[in-house]
Design a protein around this motif. Structure first.
Motif, PDB file in Angstrom:
ATOM      1  N   LEU B 135       6.652 -39.809 -31.773  1.00 38.22           N
ATOM      2  CA  LEU B 135       5.899 -40.083 -30.543  1.00 38.22           C
ATOM      3  C   LEU B 135       4.615 -40.893 -30.776  1.00 38.22           C
ATOM      4  CD1 LEU B 135       6.170 -39.259 -27.547  1.00 38.22           C
ATOM      5  CD2 LEU B 135       4.699 -37.331 -28.035  1.00 38.22           C
ATOM      6  N   ILE B 136       3.797 -40.436 -31.706  1.00 37.17           N
ATOM      7  CA  ILE B 136       2.474 -41.043 -31.847  1.00 37.17           C
ATOM      8  C   ILE B 136       2.530 -42.452 -32.448  1.00 37.17           C
ATOM      9  CG2 ILE B 136       0.288 -40.757 -33.113  1.00 37.17           C
ATOM     10  CD1 ILE B 136       0.673 -37.697 -32.207  1.00 37.17           C
ATOM     11  N   PRO B 137       3.282 -42.651 -33.557  1.00 42.59           N
ATOM     12  CA  PRO B 137       3.392 -44.034 -34.031  1.00 42.59           C
ATOM     13  C   PRO B 137       4.007 -44.966 -32.986  1.00 42.59           C
ATOM     14  CG  PRO B 137       4.129 -42.529 -35.708  1.00 42.59           C
ATOM     15  CD  PRO B 137       3.908 -41.714 -34.484  1.00 42.59           C
ATOM     16  N   LEU B 138       4.977 -44.478 -32.215  1.00 43.88           N
ATOM     17  CA  LEU B 138       5.565 -45.319 -31.170  1.00 43.88           C
ATOM     18  C   LEU B 138       4.509 -45.694 -30.138  1.00 43.88           C
ATOM     19  CD1 LEU B 138       9.059 -43.727 -30.390  1.00 43.88           C
ATOM     20  CD2 LEU B 138       8.593 -45.966 -31.392  1.00 43.88           C
ATOM     21  N   PHE B 139       3.695 -44.723 -29.781  1.00 49.81           N
ATOM     22  CA  PHE B 139       2.641 -44.999 -28.803  1.00 49.81           C
ATOM     23  C   PHE B 139       1.654 -46.027 -29.353  1.00 49.81           C
ATOM     24  CE2 PHE B 139      -1.695 -44.165 -27.344  1.00 49.81           C
ATOM     25  CZ  PHE B 139      -1.536 -44.397 -25.991  1.00 49.81           C
ATOM     26  N   GLN B 140       1.273 -45.857 -30.630  1.00 47.40           N
ATOM     27  CA  GLN B 140       0.334 -46.810 -31.240  1.00 47.40           C
ATOM     28  C   GLN B 140       0.924 -48.213 -31.273  1.00 47.40           C
ATOM     29  OE1 GLN B 140      -0.232 -44.741 -35.010  1.00 47.40           O
ATOM     30  NE2 GLN B 140      -2.353 -44.294 -34.436  1.00 47.40           N
ATOM     31  N   MET B 141       2.246 -48.250 -31.567  1.00 47.05           N
ATOM     32  CA  MET B 141       2.953 -49.525 -31.637  1.00 47.05           C
ATOM     33  C   MET B 141       2.901 -50.220 -30.276  1.00 47.05           C
ATOM     34  SD  MET B 141       6.936 -49.797 -32.664  1.00 47.05           S
ATOM     35  CE  MET B 141       6.991 -48.795 -34.055  1.00 47.05           C
ATOM     36  N   MET B 142       3.234 -49.485 -29.227  1.00 45.76           N
ATOM     37  CA  MET B 142       3.253 -50.037 -27.876  1.00 45.76           C
ATOM     38  C   MET B 142       1.853 -50.441 -27.445  1.00 45.76           C
ATOM     39  SD  MET B 142       6.312 -50.063 -26.983  1.00 45.76           S
ATOM     40  CE  MET B 142       7.844 -49.370 -27.591  1.00 45.76           C
ATOM     41  N   SER B 143       0.891 -49.606 -27.831  1.00 55.16           N
ATOM     42  CA  SER B 143      -0.481 -49.860 -27.442  1.00 55.16           C
ATOM     43  C   SER B 143      -1.008 -51.134 -28.112  1.00 55.16           C
ATOM     44  CB  SER B 143      -1.317 -48.642 -27.820  1.00 55.16           C
ATOM     45  OG  SER B 143      -2.659 -48.940 -27.759  1.00 55.16           O
ATOM     46  N   SER B 144      -0.767 -51.282 -29.423  1.00 60.87           N
ATOM     47  CA  SER B 144      -1.320 -52.452 -30.104  1.00 60.87           C
ATOM     48  C   SER B 144      -0.561 -53.725 -29.742  1.00 60.87           C
ATOM     49  CB  SER B 144      -1.368 -52.246 -31.618  1.00 60.87           C
ATOM     50  OG  SER B 144      -0.096 -51.928 -32.085  1.00 60.87           O
ATOM     51  N   ALA B 145       0.695 -53.582 -29.288  1.00 59.20           N
ATOM     52  CA  ALA B 145       1.431 -54.772 -28.862  1.00 59.20           C
ATOM     53  C   ALA B 145       1.115 -55.128 -27.407  1.00 59.20           C
ATOM     54  CB  ALA B 145       2.934 -54.551 -29.045  1.00 59.20           C
ATOM     55  N   GLY B 146       0.324 -54.275 -26.745  1.00 60.98           N
ATOM     56  CA  GLY B 146      -0.012 -54.533 -25.346  1.00 60.98           C
ATOM     57  C   GLY B 146       1.128 -54.247 -24.391  1.00 60.98           C
ATOM     58  N   TRP B 147       2.019 -53.341 -24.764  1.00 60.03           N
ATOM     59  CA  TRP B 147       3.195 -53.076 -23.943  1.00 60.03           C
ATOM     60  C   TRP B 147       3.082 -51.804 -23.093  1.00 60.03           C
ATOM     61  CZ3 TRP B 147       6.778 -54.349 -28.611  1.00 60.03           C
ATOM     62  CH2 TRP B 147       7.003 -55.731 -28.634  1.00 60.03           C
ATOM     63  N   LEU B 148       1.927 -51.137 -23.160  1.00 56.57           N
ATOM     64  CA  LEU B 148       1.783 -49.955 -22.314  1.00 56.57           C
ATOM     65  C   LEU B 148       1.938 -50.374 -20.853  1.00 56.57           C
ATOM     66  CD1 LEU B 148      -1.202 -48.038 -23.955  1.00 56.57           C
ATOM     67  CD2 LEU B 148       1.243 -47.673 -24.254  1.00 56.57           C
ATOM     68  N   ASN B 149       2.463 -49.477 -20.030  1.00 56.34           N
ATOM     69  CA  ASN B 149       2.700 -49.766 -18.625  1.00 56.34           C
ATOM     70  C   ASN B 149       3.708 -50.886 -18.383  1.00 56.34           C
ATOM     71  OD1 ASN B 149       1.044 -47.864 -17.216  1.00 56.34           O
ATOM     72  ND2 ASN B 149      -0.705 -48.945 -18.117  1.00 56.34           N
ATOM     73  N   THR B 150       4.669 -51.043 -19.290  1.00 56.78           N
ATOM     74  CA  THR B 150       5.762 -51.994 -19.034  1.00 56.78           C
ATOM     75  C   THR B 150       7.083 -51.241 -19.063  1.00 56.78           C
ATOM     76  OG1 THR B 150       6.125 -52.499 -21.371  1.00 56.78           O
ATOM     77  CG2 THR B 150       4.518 -53.869 -20.196  1.00 56.78           C
TER      78      THR B 150
END
Lengths: 283, 286
Positions: B135-150
């Motif tokens: 969960l957490i690495p996936l979240f960090q990955m999405m967050s740093s790629a700017g993909w949150l809320n997509t």
């Protein structure tokens, strides 16, 4: 051989690439993260400190205990009920089998959030369940406001949601047991209950193991129900490991510490699955 | 001769089994009520005002607040928007996961190559990994790629779904290899064999897998909760859960939400129950 020998890899490539990025990497990263701490804007090695902190964290122990209590009661009750129901639906005496099967499976299609909320309303102090109990002369049960009953509520709700699902798994397996075995046992004078324990259960062993493993993994990750039904309360009495990981990760943003708890879940799943295979294998 | 003898035997047997039969129907009847009643109660709740859910004796008949509850729900969450989000995400997920997983499942079932067992074992083992461990690495990955809320962030991590690969592989194993070999002799390309020979024959299994994948995504909660913090991007379960966090809870409105989350899937289930159950079970247990 004009054909490339590489073509099987092309078929696997999309799955493998996604698997490496979204499963293998995070599993490894999470492990590393569990030894790190966020300090001054970046992650620094923190040794075993996250794990030492776990050891002294009362809420962690409460969450571990709660998860374990729910697991120990919920899984066997549910599996036993599922086997009994499957046995009844497999009986030749019964009509309307299809109707019963569909009705019992129905809870398994609802979303975990929706059914948790529904149960949280039904189980309130003045809710329909206590009202119904009052007609049986039973005093109102503090389902959601007492530590013991809050855990019972979670167990009750999960059993409602998942029994039919497991029943269908067992029903599919029961249909493969030849009827002659039961007939022979009947002729030898074995009653229904003996037949259940000496034929049905042993014949179902691999499927019970399959269902038990799925339920174990599911219960140890328990999140949606406590989050929506009890919010972990009262006083952390329904705090689970899954919920505690979420809180630490996404409410307190302590990714390293949350990862350490996540790895406790990984180890527990591995141990419990190993035990289940051992027990099933020896018998 | 035997037939003549068996008539009185069965009659006697039937009489002996009568109490057993009654007991069984009684037990199943109780379970039936327990299984079905919450659905009925949910429907009753969605047509009544909040207070009616806590009266004694209970209100067991539909009320008149259906439209009002819907309007209240719609002012608390943008119902059509979050339903669209859920539907769009789920359909996009089914299509992408079905393509990726069936390609992999076919290779693992019908093609020979180095490392096959290793890859299959890795997929199987990963089914045992708790979701929280990623969960957490996936979240960090999405967050740093700017993909949150997509939408992409919601579906991407689960497109390669090992359980679906496992179930589809079981089905592909039953496909006759001779047909694949015959198509090869005719000079068809491997991709063409897969798309034109194998896949059409697999339609029932693919339908069952689609239902399973759809359900998984439609009901998914934790991951969307983590990656979608903009309420216009919420999926229905996330929006529904947010209603319970409000300081004043309008239970009529909440029950309406629970009904909207549940009734379509129940209708869908009743129409397609055979495929549904086999999709949930797969052919792991036949």
């Amino acid at each position: 051989m004009s054909r490339s020998r590489l073509f099987p890899y092309w078929f696997l490539a999309p799955a493998l690439v996604l698997f490496l990025i979204f499963t293998v990497y995070p599993v490894a990263a999470s492990f590393i993260l569990s030894f790190q701490k966020f300090e001054a804007g970046s992650y620094a090695f923190n040794g075993l400190n996250n794990y030492i902190r776990l050891f002294n964290d009362e809420i962690f122990w409460t969450a571990l205990k709660n998860t374990f209590i729910i697991f120990v009661f919920q899984v066997p009750i549910m599996l036993l009920l599922a086997i009994v129901l499957a046995g009844a639906l497999n009986s030749q005496l019964l009509k309307l089998k299809g109707f019963f099967r569909v009705s019992f499976f129905l809870p398994a299609v609802t979303s975990l959030v929706a059914y948790s909320i529904l149960f949280s309303i039904m189980l309130q102090e003045e809710g329909i369940i206590n009202n119904a109990l009052s007609y049986l002369g039973i005093a109102a049960v503090p389902w959601l406001s007492d530590g013991f009953w809050a855990k019972a509520s979670i167990i009750l709700a999960m059993t409602w949601r998942w029994t039919g699902y497991n029943m269908v798994i067992f029903l599919a397996a029961l249909q493969n047991i030849p009827e002659e075995i039961y007939e022979a046992a009947s002729l030898d004078g074995a009653g229904k209950i003996r037949q259940f324990f000496h034929i049905t259960i042993p014949q179902l062993k691999p499927v019970i193991l399959f269902a038990g493993t799925l339920s174990t993994i599911g219960t140890l990750q328990l999140f949606d129900e406590p989050f929506n039904l009890t919010k972990g309360g009262p006083a952390d009495s329904t705090m689970t490991l899954g919920l505690y990981i979420y809180q630490n990760g996404f409410e307190y943003f302590q990714f390293g510490y949350a990862s350490a708890i996540a790895y406790v879940v990984v180890v527990l799943v591995a141990i419990l699955t190993f035990i289940q295979f051992k027990v099933a294998g020896d018998r | 001769m035997e037939a003549v003898k068996s008539v009185p035997m069965t009659q006697e047997k039937k009489n002996r089994k009568l109490p057993q039969k009654i007991g069984m129907y009684a037990m199943l009847g109780i379970f039936l009520v327990v299984s079905i009643f919450p659905f009925y109660w949910m429907f009753i709740g969605s047509t009544n005002e909040s207070g009616k859910m806590f009266t004694n004796p209970p209100t067991l008949l539909p009320g008149t607040k259906l439209v009002e509850n819907y309007q209240n729900l719609n002012s608390a969450i943008d119902v059509s928007r979050v339903l669209f989000n859920s539907l769009f995400v789920s359909l996009l997920y089914v299509v992408s996961a079905l393509i990726v997983c069936s390609l992999a499942a076919y290779a693992l079932a019908k093609l020979e190559f180095k490392g096959k067992n290793l890859i299959f074992t890795a997929f199987l083992l990963s089914m045992m990994i708790p979701y929280q461990a990623t969960l957490i690495p996936l979240f960090q990955m999405m967050s740093s790629a700017g993909w949150l809320n997509t939408y992409f962030a919601v579906i991407a991590p689960q497109i390669c779904y090992p359980f679906a690969i496992f179930l589809l592989r079981q089905n592909f194993l039953a496909f006759p290899t001779e047909l694949i070999e015959a198509a090869r002799l005719d000079g068809a390309s491997e991709l063409k064999i897969f798309a034109k020979v194998v896949m059409p024959a697999m339609r029932p299994s693919l339908a069952a897998a689609s239902i399973f994948l759809f359900m998984t995504q439609w009901n998914n909660f934790l991951w969307p909760l983590v990656v979608l913090n903009d309420s216009s991007m919420h999926t229905f379960p996330v929006a529904l859960s947010s209603l319970m966090g409000l300081s004043y809870i309008d239970y009529g409105q909440v029950m309406m939400g629970v009904s909207i989350a549940t009734i379509p899937i129940i209708i869908f289930f009743l129409v397609l129950q055979k495929q549904f159950i086999s999709g949930m079970l797969g052919s792991a247990v036949k």
